[in-house]
Design a protein around this motif. Structure first.
Motif, PDB file in Angstrom:
ATOM      1  N   MET A 284       9.086 -19.396   2.869  1.00 28.50           N
ATOM      2  CA  MET A 284       7.892 -18.823   3.442  1.00 28.50           C
ATOM      3  C   MET A 284       8.051 -19.070   5.034  1.00 28.50           C
ATOM      4  N   MET A 285       8.594 -20.156   5.461  1.00 26.30           N
ATOM      5  CA  MET A 285       8.266 -20.424   6.986  1.00 26.30           C
ATOM      6  C   MET A 285       9.257 -19.663   7.961  1.00 26.30           C
ATOM      7  N   PRO A 286      10.325 -19.259   7.497  1.00 25.06           N
ATOM      8  CA  PRO A 286      11.087 -18.259   8.300  1.00 25.06           C
ATOM      9  C   PRO A 286      10.576 -16.962   8.240  1.00 25.06           C
ATOM     10  N   THR A 287      10.090 -16.519   7.054  1.00 23.46           N
ATOM     11  CA  THR A 287       9.608 -15.116   6.850  1.00 23.46           C
ATOM     12  C   THR A 287       8.262 -14.961   7.684  1.00 23.46           C
ATOM     13  N   PHE A 288       7.400 -15.943   7.904  1.00 25.15           N
ATOM     14  CA  PHE A 288       6.402 -15.711   8.751  1.00 25.15           C
ATOM     15  C   PHE A 288       6.166 -16.265   9.967  1.00 25.15           C
ATOM     16  N   ILE A 289       7.287 -16.701  10.437  1.00 27.37           N
ATOM     17  CA  ILE A 289       7.426 -16.678  11.801  1.00 27.37           C
ATOM     18  C   ILE A 289       8.223 -15.737  12.452  1.00 27.37           C
ATOM     19  N   CYS A 290       8.874 -14.671  11.563  1.00 27.80           N
ATOM     20  CA  CYS A 290       9.384 -13.394  12.109  1.00 27.80           C
ATOM     21  C   CYS A 290       8.483 -12.641  12.380  1.00 27.80           C
TER      22      CYS A 290
ATOM     23  N   TYR B 221      22.092 -21.466   0.485  1.00 29.85           N
ATOM     24  CA  TYR B 221      22.371 -20.389   0.210  1.00 29.85           C
ATOM     25  C   TYR B 221      21.447 -19.275   0.494  1.00 29.85           C
ATOM     26  N   PRO B 222      20.284 -19.297  -0.059  1.00 31.12           N
ATOM     27  CA  PRO B 222      19.246 -18.387   0.213  1.00 31.12           C
ATOM     28  C   PRO B 222      18.641 -18.470   1.984  1.00 31.12           C
ATOM     29  N   LEU B 223      18.912 -19.437   2.564  1.00 33.97           N
ATOM     30  CA  LEU B 223      18.580 -19.488   3.816  1.00 33.97           C
ATOM     31  C   LEU B 223      19.518 -18.900   4.749  1.00 33.97           C
ATOM     32  N   ILE B 224      20.770 -18.684   4.425  1.00 37.81           N
ATOM     33  CA  ILE B 224      22.021 -17.975   5.023  1.00 37.81           C
ATOM     34  C   ILE B 224      21.569 -16.466   4.853  1.00 37.81           C
ATOM     35  N   ILE B 225      21.117 -15.992   3.498  1.00 37.66           N
ATOM     36  CA  ILE B 225      21.009 -14.914   3.299  1.00 37.66           C
ATOM     37  C   ILE B 225      19.376 -14.334   3.980  1.00 37.66           C
ATOM     38  N   LEU B 226      18.577 -15.098   4.146  1.00 31.78           N
ATOM     39  CA  LEU B 226      17.316 -14.768   4.717  1.00 31.78           C
ATOM     40  C   LEU B 226      17.675 -14.542   6.280  1.00 31.78           C
ATOM     41  N   THR B 227      18.517 -15.570   6.848  1.00 32.22           N
ATOM     42  CA  THR B 227      18.614 -15.330   8.399  1.00 32.22           C
ATOM     43  C   THR B 227      19.338 -14.087   8.611  1.00 32.22           C
TER      44      THR B 227
ATOM     45  N   MET C  77      17.916 -10.628   6.123  1.00 31.18           N
ATOM     46  CA  MET C  77      16.639 -10.155   5.753  1.00 31.18           C
ATOM     47  C   MET C  77      15.676 -10.302   7.098  1.00 31.18           C
ATOM     48  N   ILE C  78      15.174 -11.428   7.551  1.00 33.74           N
ATOM     49  CA  ILE C  78      14.256 -11.596   8.327  1.00 33.74           C
ATOM     50  C   ILE C  78      14.516 -11.670   9.984  1.00 33.74           C
ATOM     51  N   SER C  79      15.861 -12.116  10.020  1.00 36.83           N
ATOM     52  CA  SER C  79      16.233 -12.540  11.691  1.00 36.83           C
ATOM     53  C   SER C  79      16.343 -11.166  12.208  1.00 36.83           C
ATOM     54  N   ASN C  80      16.648 -11.081  13.496  1.00 33.09           N
ATOM     55  CA  ASN C  80      16.861  -9.989  14.380  1.00 33.09           C
ATOM     56  C   ASN C  80      18.524 -10.012  14.785  1.00 33.09           C
ATOM     57  N   ASP C  81      19.097 -10.814  14.096  1.00 33.99           N
ATOM     58  CA  ASP C  81      20.604 -10.851  14.491  1.00 33.99           C
ATOM     59  C   ASP C  81      21.355 -10.510  13.187  1.00 33.99           C
ATOM     60  N   PHE C  82      21.065  -9.483  12.564  1.00 31.96           N
ATOM     61  CA  PHE C  82      21.715  -8.912  11.286  1.00 31.96           C
ATOM     62  C   PHE C  82      23.199  -9.099  11.455  1.00 31.96           C
ATOM     63  N   ILE C  83      23.999  -9.332  10.392  1.00 28.73           N
ATOM     64  CA  ILE C  83      25.525  -9.232  10.406  1.00 28.73           C
ATOM     65  C   ILE C  83      25.838  -8.172   9.232  1.00 28.73           C
ATOM     66  N   ASP C  84      26.860  -7.808   9.313  1.00 28.59           N
ATOM     67  CA  ASP C  84      27.173  -6.718   8.359  1.00 28.59           C
ATOM     68  C   ASP C  84      28.089  -7.828   7.119  1.00 28.59           C
ATOM     69  N   PRO C  85      28.216  -7.187   5.790  1.00 29.31           N
ATOM     70  CA  PRO C  85      28.824  -7.696   4.781  1.00 29.31           C
ATOM     71  C   PRO C  85      30.162  -8.835   5.248  1.00 29.31           C
TER      72      PRO C  85
END
Length: 330
Positions: A88-94, A305-311, A314-322
């Motif tokens: 919830m928190m990272p998603t809705f501060i994005c 684990y899910p926090l890393i995937i989210l960051t 998914m919701i961060s502006n600094d996506f990294i490739d696989p």
């Protein structure tokens, strides 16, 4: 809050600290203008204020949930509550979702869940459902499903027939709210296509263990030695109610919402079941928790684990490739 021990208070404070860290890590000044029923919902101050209210609602919900649990059940609750905060928190501060009408619905939903769990003032789910759906019609399949299923679970497991009436009333109020929306303002689906279809498929596969654990829990609950029909009915309802929102958000192309809302549905549904004083469902949850701890070498990984995937996906502006993600894990 008489049932909160020192460890619980520390946990709640840690939740508040996590909220502050989310603001530092994910917040930026971007504002997305949306079609909303009230213009104030598009203002920067309005977005900031309602996000703060949501974070406060999550923290208060955490404290109230722990306060109502027996002490021997709190270890599992710590993990469940941490996962709820992480989704919830990272998603809705994005910037894509901050200040969206979804935020208002989640705040109301958390208040309704507290009323359902504490078996006090459950009637608020009726006006609550109307407000949730009026402000954000698409949320009828997300938070609406969570509230409906929570009422059904409590009604059957605790034999509270009044909750069945409340559950039926929420459906009626949702329909009235949708009709009211069509007559009062132009509703536009707030789609945020942050990730590609390929990335979406990979993320679903990466979160598949959580989905499988949820399904296994429901199957175990349905296969009770008591062979009670109610257990099977509840398991089917709990699984089926998760599907409409996931399919809908996937269809419109908001893959982040599809995954995040599915995870929140499963977590909050489990939390409602765990809160109910049903020995068998509590045993099923504890057995699953034990099996997960046996398979996962470091238990905190279930949360990290899910926090890393989210960051990073998914919701961060600094996506990294696989490949970059693989290197990060290494």
């Amino acid at each position: 809050m008489k049932n909160l021990r020192k460890k619980d208070v520390q946990y709640v404070l840690a939740m508040a600290l996590f909220g502050v860290l989310c603001v530092i890590r994910y917040y930026n000044e971007n504002i997305i203008i949306r079609e909303v029923p009230f213009e104030i919902m598009n203002s920067r101050r309005g977005n900031q204020l309602i996000t703060a209210v949501l974070f406060l609602a999550i923290i208060v919900f955490t404290a109230l949930y722990l306060n109502g649990l027996a002490h021997e059940k709190k270890l599992v609750a710590y993990y469940l509550l941490a996962l709820v905060a992480i989704f919830m928190m990272p998603t809705f501060i994005c910037d894509s979702y901050m200040g969206s009408s979804d935020v208002y619905s989640w705040i109301i939903a958390l208040a309704c869940l507290v009323a359902i769990l504490y078996s006090k003032h459950e009637w608020i789910v009726i006006p609550g459902m109307f407000l949730m759906v009026y402000i954000s019609p698409m949320m009828v399949f997300s938070v609406g499903a969570i509230i409906f299923v929570a009422l059904i679970n409590k009604a059957i497991l605790e034999k509270k027939k009044l909750n069945i009436i409340y559950a039926g009333s929420t459906i009626v109020m949702a329909i009235i709210a949708l009709i009211t929306v069509l007559r009062t303002y132009v509703f536009v689906v707030d789609v945020q296509p942050r990730i590609t279809v390929q990335r979406f498929v990979m993320i679903v596969l990466m979160f598949s263990p959580y989905i499988l654990w949820y399904c296994k829990l429901m199957i175990d609950f349905a296969s009770s030695e008591k062979k009670e029909k109610n257990n099977s009915i509840l398991s089917i309802i709990n699984i089926l109610a998760a599907i409409p929102a996931f399919v809908l958000w996937t269809y419109v192309g908001d893959y982040c919402r599809a995954v995040i809302y599915l995870m929140l549905y499963m977590l909050l549904t489990i939390m409602v079941l765990y809160y109910v004083n049903d020995d068998y469902i509590n045993l099923c949850i504890l057995k699953l928790f034990t099996k997960i701890k046996e398979k996962v070498i470091l238990s905190p990984v279930v949360v990290i684990y899910p926090l890393i995937i989210l960051t990073y996906w998914m919701i961060s502006n600094d996506f990294i490739d696989p490949e970059g993600l693989i290197e990060l894990v290494k």
